[in-house]
Every structure is written in structure tokens, then in C-alpha cells.
Write a protein that holds these residues in place. Structure first.
Motif, PDB file in Angstrom:
ATOM      1  N   TRP A 135       0.834  -1.212   0.000  1.00  0.00           N
ATOM      2  CA  TRP A 135       0.000   0.000   0.000  1.00  0.00           C
ATOM      3  C   TRP A 135       0.864   1.255   0.000  1.00  0.00           C
ATOM      4  N   LEU A 136       1.848   1.315   0.874  1.00  0.00           N
ATOM      5  CA  LEU A 136       2.716   2.491   0.941  1.00  0.00           C
ATOM      6  C   LEU A 136       3.563   2.632  -0.315  1.00  0.00           C
ATOM      7  N   THR A 184      -4.375  13.864  -7.128  1.00  0.00           N
ATOM      8  CA  THR A 184      -3.725  12.570  -6.982  1.00  0.00           C
ATOM      9  C   THR A 184      -2.218  12.691  -6.812  1.00  0.00           C
ATOM     10  N   GLY A 185      -1.682  13.894  -7.059  1.00  0.00           N
ATOM     11  CA  GLY A 185      -0.263  14.102  -6.827  1.00  0.00           C
ATOM     12  C   GLY A 185       0.091  14.261  -5.367  1.00  0.00           C
ATOM     13  N   GLN A 186      -0.908  14.308  -4.481  1.00  0.00           N
ATOM     14  CA  GLN A 186      -0.667  14.403  -3.049  1.00  0.00           C
ATOM     15  C   GLN A 186      -0.701  13.007  -2.424  1.00  0.00           C
ATOM     16  N   MET A 221      -2.935   7.616  -1.407  1.00  0.00           N
ATOM     17  CA  MET A 221      -3.188   6.483  -0.501  1.00  0.00           C
ATOM     18  C   MET A 221      -4.660   6.078  -0.534  1.00  0.00           C
ATOM     19  N   TRP A 222      -5.556   7.065  -0.601  1.00  0.00           N
ATOM     20  CA  TRP A 222      -6.981   6.765  -0.689  1.00  0.00           C
ATOM     21  C   TRP A 222      -7.317   6.061  -2.001  1.00  0.00           C
ATOM     22  N   ILE A 263      -8.873   2.146  -2.282  1.00  0.00           N
ATOM     23  CA  ILE A 263     -10.155   1.768  -2.886  1.00  0.00           C
ATOM     24  C   ILE A 263      -9.939   0.917  -4.138  1.00  0.00           C
ATOM     25  N   THR A 264      -8.787   1.087  -4.817  1.00  0.00           N
ATOM     26  CA  THR A 264      -8.489   0.234  -5.968  1.00  0.00           C
ATOM     27  C   THR A 264      -8.076  -1.162  -5.516  1.00  0.00           C
ATOM     28  N   PHE A 265      -7.304  -1.219  -4.431  1.00  0.00           N
ATOM     29  CA  PHE A 265      -6.860  -2.510  -3.904  1.00  0.00           C
ATOM     30  C   PHE A 265      -8.050  -3.329  -3.405  1.00  0.00           C
TER      31      PHE A 265
END
Length: 414
Positions: free
Chosen positions: A200-201, A218-220, A225-226, A230-232
């Protein structure tokens, strides 16, 4: 003042805004140089750590070659340098030498240009520099192959002499796959949790690198991480989405890994909730007792309904009561047959649960008894041979004595 323009807008005149004063130009150039100095310091630290990593990799392979020489009776070190080993060492050095070097080019560009040139030069050079630095930063994650080597070298399996001796007797290679299987069997939940957190990290940081050039959220790091989470978990709310091809590839790989980890999680939970052998024996034993009780009650009901039907036939009561007892008798017989069938299936299932360790112990005991019997038989055969030898000697001595006695009585007999 230089007002030329290079790159994509070559041949066009670059004009400065009318509200830009020399003070503003000096401030922008100073802030740019300050940021370049910080980036240069970070890149120097990365380059230094990369050099240390290369030295450690060379030392590791040097130790590996020394062990090969010792294991093969002090052969020449050139024999250990096979084509496969040379290829592996070269690939490792190439993978580990990759690190961002775009900051060096940018600092050199600022140092060799005039003070106002960075404000008018086309963005082509900067964009190309950022693309190269992004590619090198993403390729640095190839160094994660060293994680499995660290786990293997620091595992208790490899450090235990008993493990290695038993493994060598059974021709077991102590590889990372073998160590991972042991960890998944011994600590399944802990191993899977550590892998999920690490992935994840790592994926979040890769997505941040890919999306940093865009102005999207998404560059942050927190948004990345969010999105990775949600994709994982294959949820996909749709509130955020990657904008670059690199980010889409990272999210696609994350989804595939999420499906794989979900399958492993289901297997781990199933294993944790499953009954062990002792619990299964106790459970099936209690089920057998309960079904036996119900079978006895059902048999008693069959006998009772038979008696009631017989009494109704003797008393010649009304036909309705006779039909009611017949229906009750048929229902009692059906229940009795159903319970007998259920008990049969349960006992068949219990009989199929072969206790392999118990069978192995029984076979070991039988083989030990056979060996003991064989040794006793050999001893008896040896003792019989010794007795036969003694008997043959006795017969020979007896024959000699008889011949001497006969010669003494009859001297003429020779």
C-alpha cells in the motif's frame, strides 16, 4: 538584454510581462536557485547511498564466491564466474545504479545560462528533465528485489543448523519461496498484513511520483493512498482517478494484486476457522451419539405405532383411527430410515478421515516388529547351525570310537 527563444517556440520572440520588474526577476531567480540547491543536496545523498549499496552488493557476491571456493575444495575463483553468475551480478549492478540525476543537469543549466534566460527559455527542456527524473524515480523501485534476499538471509530457517542439516538430507533448497511458505503456514495473518501495508505504501508513493506533474489532487500523498486503497479493495468510488498513463498502470497493477491478496485472505481465514483433527473427532463423536439417541427414539416410535395399530385392529374401532395410526407408523418408519442413512453417511465420512501420522506410526511399529522377528530368526538359525556342527562332530567321534573298539576285539579287521 537577451530575448531569444529556443525549443518548441524557436523563431518567435519572447517578451517579458510589463509588470515584471528587475526585483521580481531577481526574486524568482533566487528562489529557483534555492530550490535547486535543496534538490542537489537530496540527489547527492541518494547518489551516496547508491554508491554504498553497490559496494555492499559487490561484497555480498565476493562472499558468495568465497563460499563456493570453500565448498568445492579450494578451486580457482574463475571457475565460479559462470556466465549465469556474471549476468546476475551485472543486472544487479545496473538495477541498483539507477537513481534520479536530473537535478545535476538542471543546476548545470542554471549555472551556464544568464540570469534572465530561465524565464524566457521554452518549457521543453524542463518537461524532458522531469520526464527523465520521473522514469528514473520509478525504476528505483526495482531495488525491492533486495527485500526477499534480506528476508532469506535473516530468517531463522537459514540460521538454524538443525533446519539446514535436515534439509540437506532431504534435498531441500532453502530459497525465498520455501521461507515464505513457512511464514505463511506459521504466521499467516501477520505475514499477509505486513505485505499489504508494505504494498500500500509503495504503490501510493509510486502513484504520487507519476501524478506529480499534473495539477490534480492525486499528486498528493493522502489522495494517492486513498485511491490505492479503494483500488486494492476493488471498490472504486470514482471520486478520484489517475490522469497519467503511469498512474493508470500503477492502479491496474494494484487492482490485480488486490484480487490476489483477497484470495489469500479468504484462504487464511478458512484455515483459521477450520477444525483441527482433535476437534473434528470430538465433533463427529458427539454427532454420532446424538444420532444414535434419535435412532433409538425413532425405533421406539415405530414399535409404539405398530402396537397401537395392532390394538386398533383387535378392538375393531372406527376406520378413521385405523388410518391415523397407519399414517403415524409410516411417518415413524420414514424418520427411522432417514436417521439410519444419516448415521451411515457420518460414519463413512469419519472412516475416510485417515490419520496419516497414526498410520505411519503403526507401520513403523510393524516394521520394527518384523525386524526384531527377523533378528530372532537369524539367531535361532545360527544356534541350529552350531548344534548341527556339534552333532556332526559327535557322530564323527562316535564312529572313530566304534572303529577302534572293533579293531581291538578283532585285530584281523583292518
Amino acid at each position: 538584454m537577451w530575448n531569444g527563444c529556443y525549443g518548441r517556440n524557436c523563431g518567435k520572440r519572447c517578451t517579458l510581462p510589463t509588470d515584471v520588474t528587475p526585483y521580481h526577476l531577481h526574486a524568482q531567480v533566487s528562489s529557483s536557485l534555492k530550490g535547486s540547491n535543496i534538490a542537489l543536496f537530496i540527489n547527492c545523498s541518494i547518489s551516496l547511498s547508491t554508491g554504498c549499496l553497490l559496494i555492499l552488493i559487490i561484497a555480498f557476491h565476493y562472499k558468495d564466491i568465497r563460499l563456493f571456493i570453500i565448498d568445492h575444495n579450494q578451486v580457482d575463483w574463475r571457475i565460479a564466474m559462470t556466465s549465469h553468475r556474471v549476468l546476475v551480478i551485472t543486472l544487479e549492478l545496473l538495477v541498483c545504479v539507477i537513481h534520479p540525476v536530473g537535478t545535476y543537469w538542471e543546476v548545470g543549466f542554471h549555472a551556464n545560462s544568464s540570469s534572465s534566460a530561465p524565464l524566457c527559455v521554452s518549457n521543453h527542456h524542463r518537461e524532458a528533465l522531469m520526464d527523465v527524473e520521473l522514469l528514473l524515480s520509478v525504476l528505483m523501485f526495482l531495488r525491492l528485489y533486495l527485500v526477499h534476499r534480506a528476508i532469506l538471509l535473516h530468517s531463522k530457517v537459514l540460521l538454524s543448523a538443525s533446519y539446514r542439516s535436515i534439509g540437506s538430507l532431504n534435498n531441500i533448497n532453502f530459497t525465498f519461496r520455501f521461507v515464505l511458505k513457512i511464514l505463511m503456514n506459521k504466521y499467516p495473518a501477520r505475514t499477509l498484513l505486513v505485505f499489504i501495508l508494505f504494498f500500500w505504501l509503495t504503490a501510493s508513493w509510486m502513484l504520487t511520483l507519476c501524478e506529480r506533474q499534473t495539477e490534480a489532487t492525486t499528486g498528493q500523498m493522502e489522495t494517492a493512498m486513498w485511491l490505492i486503497a479503494i483500488t486494492f479493495l476493488t471498490v472504486g468510488y470514482g471520486d478520484v482517478a489517475p490522469n497519467t498513463s503511469c498512474g493508470k498502470a500503477v492502479c491496474l497493477f494494484t487492482g490485480v494484486m488486490g484480487v490476489a491478496c483477497t484470495a489469500m485472505l479468504v484462504a487464511v481465514v478458512t484455515k483459521m476457522l477450520a477444525l483441527n483433527k482433535g476437534e473434528k473427532h470430538v465433533h463427529f463423536f458427539m454427532l454420532d451419539i446424538q444420532i444414535s439417541k434419535r435412532i433409538r427414539h425413532a425405533a421406539a416410535n415405530v414399535l409404539r405405532e405398530c402396537w397401537l395399530l395392532h390394538r386398533t385392529n383387535l378392538t375393531k374401532g372406527n376406520r378413521g383411527e385405523h388410518r391415523r395410526h397407519q399414517r403415524c407408523l409410516l411417518e415413524a418408519i420414514r424418520v427411522f430410515r432417514h436417521l439410519r442413512l444419516k448415521q451411515k453417511k457420518l460414519r463413512d465420512y469419519v472412516s475416510e478421515m485417515v490419520d496419516l501420522p497414526k498410520m505411519q506410526m503403526i507401520m513403523c511399529d510393524l516394521s520394527a516388529n518384523w525386524n526384531n522377528s527377523y533378528r530372532e530368526l537369524e539367531q535361532r538359525i545360527l544356534s541350529m547351525e552350531q548344534k548341527l556342527d556339534e552333532l556332526s562332530r559327535c557322530f564323527q567321534q562316535t564312529s572313530e570310537l566304534l572303529s577302534q573298539v572293533l579293531r581291538h576285539r578283532n585285530p584281523e579287521i583292518r
